[in-house]
Design an enzyme around this catalytic site. Structure first.
Site, PDB file in Angstrom:
ATOM      1  NE  ARG A 163     -59.126  -4.515   1.740  1.00  0.00           N
ATOM      2  CZ  ARG A 163     -59.756  -4.952   0.649  1.00  0.00           C
ATOM      3  NH1 ARG A 163     -61.058  -5.151   0.657  1.00  0.00           N
ATOM      4  NH2 ARG A 163     -59.072  -5.240  -0.441  1.00  0.00           N
ATOM      5  CB  SER A 237     -52.863  -2.798   0.758  1.00  0.00           C
ATOM      6  OG  SER A 237     -52.850  -3.509  -0.435  1.00  0.00           O
ATOM      7  CD  GLU A 333     -56.118  -2.996   3.509  1.00  0.00           C
ATOM      8  OE1 GLU A 333     -56.208  -2.277   2.508  1.00  0.00           O
ATOM      9  OE2 GLU A 333     -56.024  -4.231   3.466  1.00  0.00           O
TER      10      GLU A 333
HETATM   11  C1  LIG Z   1     -48.619 -10.214   1.780  1.00  0.00           C
HETATM   12  C2  LIG Z   1     -49.989  -9.774   2.277  1.00  0.00           C
HETATM   13  C3  LIG Z   1     -51.034  -9.681   1.384  1.00  0.00           C
HETATM   14  C4  LIG Z   1     -52.313  -9.281   1.830  1.00  0.00           C
HETATM   15  N1  LIG Z   1     -53.324  -9.207   0.919  1.00  0.00           N
HETATM   16  C5  LIG Z   1     -54.555  -8.835   1.322  1.00  0.00           C
HETATM   17  C6  LIG Z   1     -55.627  -8.763   0.372  1.00  0.00           C
HETATM   18  O1  LIG Z   1     -55.465  -9.056  -0.806  1.00  0.00           O
HETATM   19  N2  LIG Z   1     -56.845  -8.365   0.822  1.00  0.00           N
HETATM   20  C7  LIG Z   1     -57.069  -8.061   2.130  1.00  0.00           C
HETATM   21  O2  LIG Z   1     -58.219  -7.715   2.459  1.00  0.00           O
HETATM   22  N3  LIG Z   1     -56.079  -8.126   3.049  1.00  0.00           N
HETATM   23  C8  LIG Z   1     -54.834  -8.507   2.677  1.00  0.00           C
HETATM   24  N4  LIG Z   1     -53.811  -8.565   3.591  1.00  0.00           N
HETATM   25  C9  LIG Z   1     -54.075  -8.182   5.001  1.00  0.00           C
HETATM   26  C10 LIG Z   1     -54.352  -9.375   5.943  1.00  0.00           C
HETATM   27  O3  LIG Z   1     -53.901 -10.570   5.401  1.00  0.00           O
HETATM   28  C11 LIG Z   1     -55.839  -9.506   6.278  1.00  0.00           C
HETATM   29  O4  LIG Z   1     -56.325  -8.318   6.859  1.00  0.00           O
HETATM   30  C12 LIG Z   1     -56.110 -10.668   7.229  1.00  0.00           C
HETATM   31  O5  LIG Z   1     -57.495 -10.904   7.324  1.00  0.00           O
HETATM   32  C13 LIG Z   1     -55.556 -10.428   8.631  1.00  0.00           C
HETATM   33  O6  LIG Z   1     -55.693 -11.639   9.333  1.00  0.00           O
HETATM   34  P1  LIG Z   1     -54.808 -11.957  10.597  1.00  0.00           P
HETATM   35  O7  LIG Z   1     -55.285 -13.250  11.127  1.00  0.00           O
HETATM   36  O8  LIG Z   1     -53.378 -11.898  10.239  1.00  0.00           O
HETATM   37  O9  LIG Z   1     -55.200 -10.761  11.555  1.00  0.00           O
HETATM   38  P2  LIG Z   1     -54.282 -10.031  12.629  1.00  0.00           P
HETATM   39  O10 LIG Z   1     -53.271  -9.207  11.912  1.00  0.00           O
HETATM   40  O11 LIG Z   1     -53.798 -10.974  13.640  1.00  0.00           O
HETATM   41  O12 LIG Z   1     -55.364  -9.068  13.297  1.00  0.00           O
HETATM   42  C14 LIG Z   1     -55.930  -8.001  12.573  1.00  0.00           C
HETATM   43  C15 LIG Z   1     -56.913  -7.245  13.487  1.00  0.00           C
HETATM   44  O13 LIG Z   1     -58.016  -8.077  13.814  1.00  0.00           O
HETATM   45  C16 LIG Z   1     -58.073  -8.321  15.230  1.00  0.00           C
HETATM   46  N5  LIG Z   1     -58.416  -9.744  15.373  1.00  0.00           N
HETATM   47  C17 LIG Z   1     -57.750 -10.798  14.820  1.00  0.00           C
HETATM   48  N6  LIG Z   1     -58.405 -11.940  15.075  1.00  0.00           N
HETATM   49  C18 LIG Z   1     -59.493 -11.614  15.809  1.00  0.00           C
HETATM   50  C19 LIG Z   1     -60.571 -12.358  16.372  1.00  0.00           C
HETATM   51  N7  LIG Z   1     -60.665 -13.693  16.246  1.00  0.00           N
HETATM   52  N8  LIG Z   1     -61.535 -11.694  17.063  1.00  0.00           N
HETATM   53  C20 LIG Z   1     -61.470 -10.338  17.200  1.00  0.00           C
HETATM   54  N9  LIG Z   1     -60.470  -9.577  16.698  1.00  0.00           N
HETATM   55  C21 LIG Z   1     -59.496 -10.211  16.006  1.00  0.00           C
HETATM   56  C22 LIG Z   1     -56.689  -7.979  15.759  1.00  0.00           C
HETATM   57  O14 LIG Z   1     -56.759  -7.595  17.112  1.00  0.00           O
HETATM   58  C23 LIG Z   1     -56.307  -6.849  14.838  1.00  0.00           C
HETATM   59  O15 LIG Z   1     -56.895  -5.651  15.255  1.00  0.00           O
HETATM   60  C24 LIG Z   1     -52.520  -8.969   3.195  1.00  0.00           C
HETATM   61  C25 LIG Z   1     -51.452  -9.076   4.098  1.00  0.00           C
HETATM   62  C26 LIG Z   1     -50.200  -9.481   3.652  1.00  0.00           C
HETATM   63  C27 LIG Z   1     -49.069  -9.605   4.632  1.00  0.00           C
END
Ligand SMILES: Cc1cc2nc3c(=O)[nH]c(=O)nc-3n(C[C@H](O)[C@H](O)[C@H](O)COP(=O)(O)OP(=O)(O)OC[C@H]3O[C@@H](n4cnc5c(N)ncnc54)[C@H](O)[C@@H]3O)c2cc1C
Length: 337
Positions: A163, A237, A333
């Protein structure tokens, strides 16, 4: 590029917190980033949101928010064994996984149903069911907010860890990921050792799993264990599994014989944060319309009408109780804003 002012972010974060952003810019093509650069937006402090599934919004946001919504999947190269793709950051992660599953290209099927966008996947090196995205990423293309140039990060330069990557450390907030390049397998073998995958496949009557049947099994397992953010606000998580020394783990196992640990290497083990939290009785705990999910101690939830700052307070109480009982510092996380 669209601009919104005084925009509610309720539908832009999976916790569903209704905070507002003073100005929001929706980036649909890479040239929008050049426009924002020329407007001087990156000289100020700013925030980036993709799917909003790894965020805890605790207050209104006064700085510009940039929504990443650029789309496109490009086939770069095809060999006898591999497929090379470049995928725009704003593509939905799970839809991209289903696209590759449909084509029988292997490598990311165990990461089915993870919310969010492709561009955020490398940032915390998303992982699930024995797979991490780092194993399929060849390079990450990112816009340098200081120079306005697009730069390439080869896989090794991303410093992928559990992570963790360079984007969360050395170059944090200095780059906006615009696309991610993947190498997927045409000749594939399933990864079914982790968790309940084998059991789910067997329940589904599958003997020789295909990419599609593995993806479907993962989706079924996740749907049975994790709350759907469209129904109960959450960010997956909330805590990372702490990594401690083997010696310390042995001491803890003597004191708490049922503690759950996994080997990382010859010297370190990962402790199941869910076990630590559950053993302190937090699972199912509720206060002020927020709480800890009843089936999954790692997941903090907004039952509707809760506040991000109350989730933060609860998370800190959980951290403190784990520290006192086990001497382990839990790390978040989720990104806290
Ligand atoms: C129900 C659920 C289950 C999940 N299961 C998992 C799992 O199994 N494994 C896991 O690893 N994660 C899991 N996650 C966490 C999440 O889905 C991941 O971390 C995902 O990659 C976040 O993507 P996002 O587009 O929503 O990012 P965001 O929440 O929009 O952003 C996350 C971070 O990245 C930055 N960011 C986003 N996009 C960019 C970009 N293009 N350039 C630079 N910075 C950027 C943002 O500023 C922020 O700091 C889960 C979440 C939920 C709600």
């Amino acid at each position: 590029m669209k601009k919104f002012v005084n925009q509610s972010l309720k539908s832009f974060n999976t916790f569903g917190f209704d905070v507002s952003a003073a100005e929001v810019y929706e980036v649909t093509q890479n040239s929008d980033l050049n426009e924002l650069f020329n407007m001087g937006i990156f000289k100020r402090s700013f925030k980036i949101i993709s799917g909003g599934s790894n965020l805890l919004l605790t207050k209104d946001i006064e700085t510009p928010v940039i929504l990443i919504r650029n789309k496109g999947i490009k086939l770069i190269e095809e060999t006898q064994d591999y497929i090379y793709l470049e995928v725009s950051a704003g593509e939905n992660w799970h839809e991209f996984v289903l696209y590759t599953v449909d084509k029988s290209w292997g490598g990311i099927e165990n990461l089915s149903l993870i919310p969010g966008c492709v561009g955020a996947a490398p940032i915390q090196n998303i992982g699930a069911y024995g797979t991490e995205v780092k194993d399929t990423i060849t390079r990450v293309n990112a816009f340098n907010i200081n120079s306005g140039d697009t730069e390439i990060f080869e896989n090794e330069q991303c410093k992928f860890g559990y992570r963790d990557t360079i984007f969360k450390n050395q170059v944090k907030d200095q780059y906006i990921i615009t696309s991610v390049c993947f190498k997927l397998h045409k000749k594939w073998s399933p990864k079914t050792e982790y968790g309940d995958i084998k059991k789910q496949l067997s329940d589904n009557g599958i003997i020789n799993p295909s990419i599609k049947s593995v993806s479907e099994a993962i989706i079924q397992i996740r749907q049975s264990k994790l709350p759907d953010p469209s129904k109960i606000g959450n960010s997956g998580s909330f805590f990372k599994n702490p990594v401690i020394s083997k010696a310390r783990a042995e001491e803890l196992t003597k004191l708490f014989p049922t503690i759950k640990t996994f080997n990382v290497n010859d010297f370190e083990v990962k402790v199941a944060a869910a076990w630590l939290i559950d053993s302190l009785g937090w699972k199912g705990h509720q206060e002020n319309n927020i709480g800890v999910h009843e089936k999954q101690a790692l997941v903090l939830i907004n039952k509707g009408g809760g506040k991000g700052k109350d989730i933060l307070t609860l998370a800190q109480k959980i951290q403190e109780s784990v520290k006192v009982k086990f001497g382990i510092q839990l790390e978040f996380e989720v990104n806290i804003w």
